[in-house]
Design an enzyme around this catalytic site. Structure first.
Site, mmCIF file in Angstrom:
data_model
loop_
_atom_site.group_PDB
_atom_site.id
_atom_site.type_symbol
_atom_site.label_atom_id
_atom_site.label_comp_id
_atom_site.label_asym_id
_atom_site.label_seq_id
_atom_site.Cartn_x
_atom_site.Cartn_y
_atom_site.Cartn_z
ATOM 1 N N ARG A 76 10.289 9.381 2.047
ATOM 2 C CA ARG A 76 11.609 8.741 2.006
ATOM 3 C C ARG A 76 11.502 7.377 2.670
ATOM 4 O O ARG A 76 11.183 7.284 3.855
ATOM 5 C CB ARG A 76 12.635 9.617 2.725
ATOM 6 C CG ARG A 76 12.835 10.976 2.038
ATOM 7 C CD ARG A 76 13.416 11.992 2.957
ATOM 8 N NE ARG A 76 12.562 12.226 4.123
ATOM 9 C CZ ARG A 76 12.914 12.961 5.175
ATOM 10 N NH1 ARG A 76 14.085 13.520 5.228
ATOM 11 N NH2 ARG A 76 12.082 13.126 6.178
ATOM 12 N N ASN B 274 12.806 20.741 10.748
ATOM 13 C CA ASN B 274 14.126 21.109 10.219
ATOM 14 C C ASN B 274 14.115 22.568 9.793
ATOM 15 O O ASN B 274 13.344 22.965 8.922
ATOM 16 C CB ASN B 274 14.473 20.217 9.016
ATOM 17 C CG ASN B 274 14.623 18.761 9.425
ATOM 18 O OD1 ASN B 274 15.696 18.325 9.820
ATOM 19 N ND2 ASN B 274 13.522 18.014 9.363
ATOM 20 N N ASP C 267 9.281 16.705 9.315
ATOM 21 C CA ASP C 267 9.352 15.256 9.114
ATOM 22 C C ASP C 267 8.166 14.621 9.829
ATOM 23 O O ASP C 267 7.939 14.874 11.025
ATOM 24 C CB ASP C 267 10.656 14.686 9.684
ATOM 25 C CG ASP C 267 11.870 15.065 8.846
ATOM 26 O OD1 ASP C 267 11.683 15.586 7.729
ATOM 27 O OD2 ASP C 267 12.996 14.823 9.315
ATOM 28 N N LYS D 165 15.368 19.071 17.085
ATOM 29 C CA LYS D 165 14.691 18.009 17.831
ATOM 30 C C LYS D 165 13.801 18.610 18.937
ATOM 31 O O LYS D 165 12.639 18.247 19.085
ATOM 32 C CB LYS D 165 15.713 17.058 18.449
ATOM 33 C CG LYS D 165 16.649 16.377 17.453
ATOM 34 C CD LYS D 165 15.923 15.390 16.579
ATOM 35 C CE LYS D 165 16.839 14.668 15.597
ATOM 36 N NZ LYS D 165 17.535 15.521 14.631
ATOM 37 N N GLU E 165 10.226 15.709 13.585
ATOM 38 C CA GLU E 165 11.332 16.665 13.532
ATOM 39 C C GLU E 165 10.890 17.916 12.786
ATOM 40 O O GLU E 165 10.104 17.832 11.837
ATOM 41 C CB GLU E 165 12.537 16.025 12.822
ATOM 42 C CG GLU E 165 13.812 16.811 13.017
ATOM 43 C CD GLU E 165 15.014 16.269 12.254
ATOM 44 O OE1 GLU E 165 16.123 16.701 12.595
ATOM 45 O OE2 GLU E 165 14.863 15.459 11.328
ATOM 46 N N ARG F 113 8.796 14.157 4.167
ATOM 47 C CA ARG F 113 9.332 15.507 4.302
ATOM 48 C C ARG F 113 8.318 16.461 3.683
ATOM 49 O O ARG F 113 8.006 16.347 2.497
ATOM 50 C CB ARG F 113 10.682 15.599 3.588
ATOM 51 C CG ARG F 113 11.188 17.017 3.261
ATOM 52 C CD ARG F 113 11.343 17.920 4.488
ATOM 53 N NE ARG F 113 12.151 17.350 5.550
ATOM 54 C CZ ARG F 113 13.481 17.478 5.644
ATOM 55 N NH1 ARG F 113 14.135 18.160 4.742
ATOM 56 N NH2 ARG F 113 14.129 16.928 6.647
ATOM 57 N N LYS G 114 17.713 9.676 19.689
ATOM 58 C CA LYS G 114 18.224 10.718 18.787
ATOM 59 C C LYS G 114 19.137 11.680 19.547
ATOM 60 O O LYS G 114 18.687 12.283 20.521
ATOM 61 C CB LYS G 114 17.069 11.551 18.200
ATOM 62 C CG LYS G 114 15.952 10.733 17.604
ATOM 63 C CD LYS G 114 14.878 11.633 17.004
ATOM 64 C CE LYS G 114 13.653 10.810 16.658
ATOM 65 N NZ LYS G 114 12.722 11.522 15.772
ATOM 66 N N ARG H 297 16.451 3.618 8.941
ATOM 67 C CA ARG H 297 16.325 5.076 8.792
ATOM 68 C C ARG H 297 15.944 5.430 7.354
ATOM 69 O O ARG H 297 16.433 4.818 6.410
ATOM 70 C CB ARG H 297 17.645 5.761 9.159
ATOM 71 C CG ARG H 297 18.050 5.563 10.603
ATOM 72 C CD ARG H 297 19.500 5.960 10.825
ATOM 73 N NE ARG H 297 20.409 5.144 10.006
ATOM 74 C CZ ARG H 297 21.711 5.370 9.883
ATOM 75 N NH1 ARG H 297 22.263 6.393 10.507
ATOM 76 N NH2 ARG H 297 22.457 4.586 9.126
HETATM 77 N N1 LIG Z 1 9.749 7.665 16.311
HETATM 78 C C1 LIG Z 1 10.348 7.022 15.309
HETATM 79 N N2 LIG Z 1 9.985 5.738 14.992
HETATM 80 C C2 LIG Z 1 10.594 5.084 13.977
HETATM 81 N N3 LIG Z 1 11.592 5.584 13.247
HETATM 82 C C3 LIG Z 1 11.995 6.847 13.506
HETATM 83 C C4 LIG Z 1 11.391 7.633 14.538
HETATM 84 N N4 LIG Z 1 11.997 8.844 14.560
HETATM 85 C C5 LIG Z 1 12.928 8.817 13.592
HETATM 86 N N5 LIG Z 1 12.934 7.622 12.945
HETATM 87 C C6 LIG Z 1 13.809 7.217 11.834
HETATM 88 O O1 LIG Z 1 15.044 7.894 11.963
HETATM 89 C C7 LIG Z 1 15.274 8.763 10.845
HETATM 90 C C8 LIG Z 1 15.855 10.099 11.300
HETATM 91 O O2 LIG Z 1 15.012 10.696 12.255
HETATM 92 P P1 LIG Z 1 14.833 12.253 12.476
HETATM 93 O O3 LIG Z 1 14.142 12.419 13.779
HETATM 94 O O4 LIG Z 1 14.164 12.854 11.297
HETATM 95 O O5 LIG Z 1 16.331 12.814 12.637
HETATM 96 P P2 LIG Z 1 17.424 13.305 11.549
HETATM 97 O O6 LIG Z 1 16.753 13.281 10.198
HETATM 98 O O7 LIG Z 1 17.781 14.673 11.987
HETATM 99 O O8 LIG Z 1 18.574 12.378 11.672
HETATM 100 C C9 LIG Z 1 13.932 8.888 10.144
HETATM 101 O O9 LIG Z 1 14.104 9.013 8.745
HETATM 102 C C10 LIG Z 1 13.201 7.605 10.510
HETATM 103 O O10 LIG Z 1 13.517 6.599 9.554
HETATM 104 MG MG LIG Z 2 14.895 14.043 9.698
#
Ligand SMILES: Nc1ncnc2c1ncn2[C@@H]1O[C@H](COP(=O)(O)OP(=O)(O)O)[C@@H](O)[C@H]1O
Ligand SMILES: [Mg+2]
Length: 322
Positions: free
Chosen positions: A232, A290, A280, A133, A288, A218, A168, A240
């Site tokens: 995705r 990864n 991401d 992050k 993100e 991704r 997050k 999510r």
């Molecule tokens: N800024 C954002 N606005 C809307 N949805 C988000 C945002 N950031 C993350 N998400 C949602 O949350 C999910 C996970 O976020 P991510 O930052 O990739 O963390 P991780 O995959 O490590 O859990 C993403 O797939 C997306 O659907």
């Molecule tokens: Mg992610």
């Protein structure tokens, strides 16, 4: 080549989904030796990194009406032996997050491997440098507005300004602990207290991107260069997009804006030894980076009829020759 993979217990892997299996399978198909170990089977003897390794044989997955099919007995392991990791041409650190204290200790052990003899990917120093992050913040110009804080008033001000936000946990993955925030939520204070452990641990708060409902892309990056992508899409009531919480995978292209993001991030990834990375991207914003054990190869492969695992191994072959 002789290749060592540091894994979670292999029986827990999903051969039709996990990129680690795709890479190991590609190595086997291209005629290389595959050995496996786990982080608690590493040691340092006389200043050198050793591992208790087992040789691995895989039964490759097959495409069956656009899905990967594996046989129930998809792997077999030989006898374990302690080997100096410098007898390997490369070591793949593919332990899944979270990054725990034993994980960090494993990176210190891997730091002792001489890079002239053995390529560790991703580089141990890079793995420590790049919290998935926080590292993203080094590319703030392509990121949505983001706050990292444990202060309730500061978080409330940010959410009121943007009207909706995503929270997050800094050590999370696969959608775990991701929360939607809006100022009117009656649980607002409680959510912040629980997720910051009563103000003792910072969390990331990010402007909510409405484009997230169209997908969380991704992008797989090898040595700083994008080699494939999937989208995705959240399903049902879920906001999510992560595959682990039911995100539907669809075929996609990499847009010019996303290529620009890769061009900004790529050189830094290379510099930090982060050779195999999953970016991401939501609505053209980087959310993100990864680096620990990114996935997506199996999905890119089946939707585009490519074999990214083989591309990774071919790249590694060129590194070892030089
Ligand atoms: N800024 C954002 N606005 C809307 N949805 C988000 C945002 N950031 C993350 N998400 C949602 O949350 C999910 C996970 O976020 P991510 O930052 O990739 O963390 P991780 O995959 O490590 O859990 C993403 O797939 C997306 O659907
Ligand atoms: Mg992610």
């Amino acid at each position: 080549m002789k290749l060592a993979f540091i894994l979670d217990p292999i029986a827990q892997l999903d051969p039709g989904h996990d990129s680690t299996v795709a890479i190991m399978e590609a190595a086997q198909i291209l005629g290389h030796e595959v050995w496996v170990t786990e982080i608690h089977q590493l040691s340092v003897v006389d200043g050198q990194a050793w591992a208790k390794l087992r040789p691995l044989e895989l039964v490759p997955v097959q495409l069956d009406s656009h899905n990967w099919r594996s046989v129930p007995e998809w792997f077999s392991l030989g006898e374990s032996e302690w080997l100096n990791l410098e007898t390997m041409d490369a070591v793949f650190m593919r332990k899944d997050p979270p990054v725990t204290v034993p994980y960090l200790y494993a990176t210190y052990i891997l730091e002792l491997v001489n890079p002239q003899k053995t390529l560790v990917m991703n580089a141990p120093q890079g793995l420590r440098e790049a919290n998935e992050k926080m590292y993203t913040l080094q590319f703030y110009g392509v990121m949505p507005e983001t706050l990292v804080s444990q202060d309730k008033a500061q978080i409330r001000e940010f959410v009121e300004k943007h009207q909706s936000a995503i929270l997050k946990p800094l050590g999370g993955k696969a959608g775990e602990g991701i929360l939607f925030l809006e100022p009117g939520d009656r649980n607002f204070n409680s959510i912040i207290e629980v997720s910051t452990r009563q103000g003792q641990e910072p969390v990331m708060i990010q402007r909510f991107l409405p484009e997230a409902k169209l997908g969380d892309k991704r992008i797989i990056v090898l040595d700083g260069v994008p080699i494939g992508a999937i989208n995705r899409v959240p399903t049902g009531q879920e906001f999510r997009g992560n595959m682990a919480v039911g995100g539907r995978v669809e075929k996609t292209e990499i847009t010019p804006r996303e290529l620009e993001i890769c061009a900004q991030v790529g050189p830094k990834l290379k510099q930090d030894g982060l050779y195999f990375v999953g970016l991401d991207v939501i609505g053209g914003y980087l959310t993100e980076v990864n680096v620990t054990s990114p996935t997506g190869i199996r999905e890119v492969d089946r939707l585009n009829d490519v074999r990214l695992g083989q591309q990774v191994i071919r790249w590694l072959e060129t590194q070892r020759r030089s």
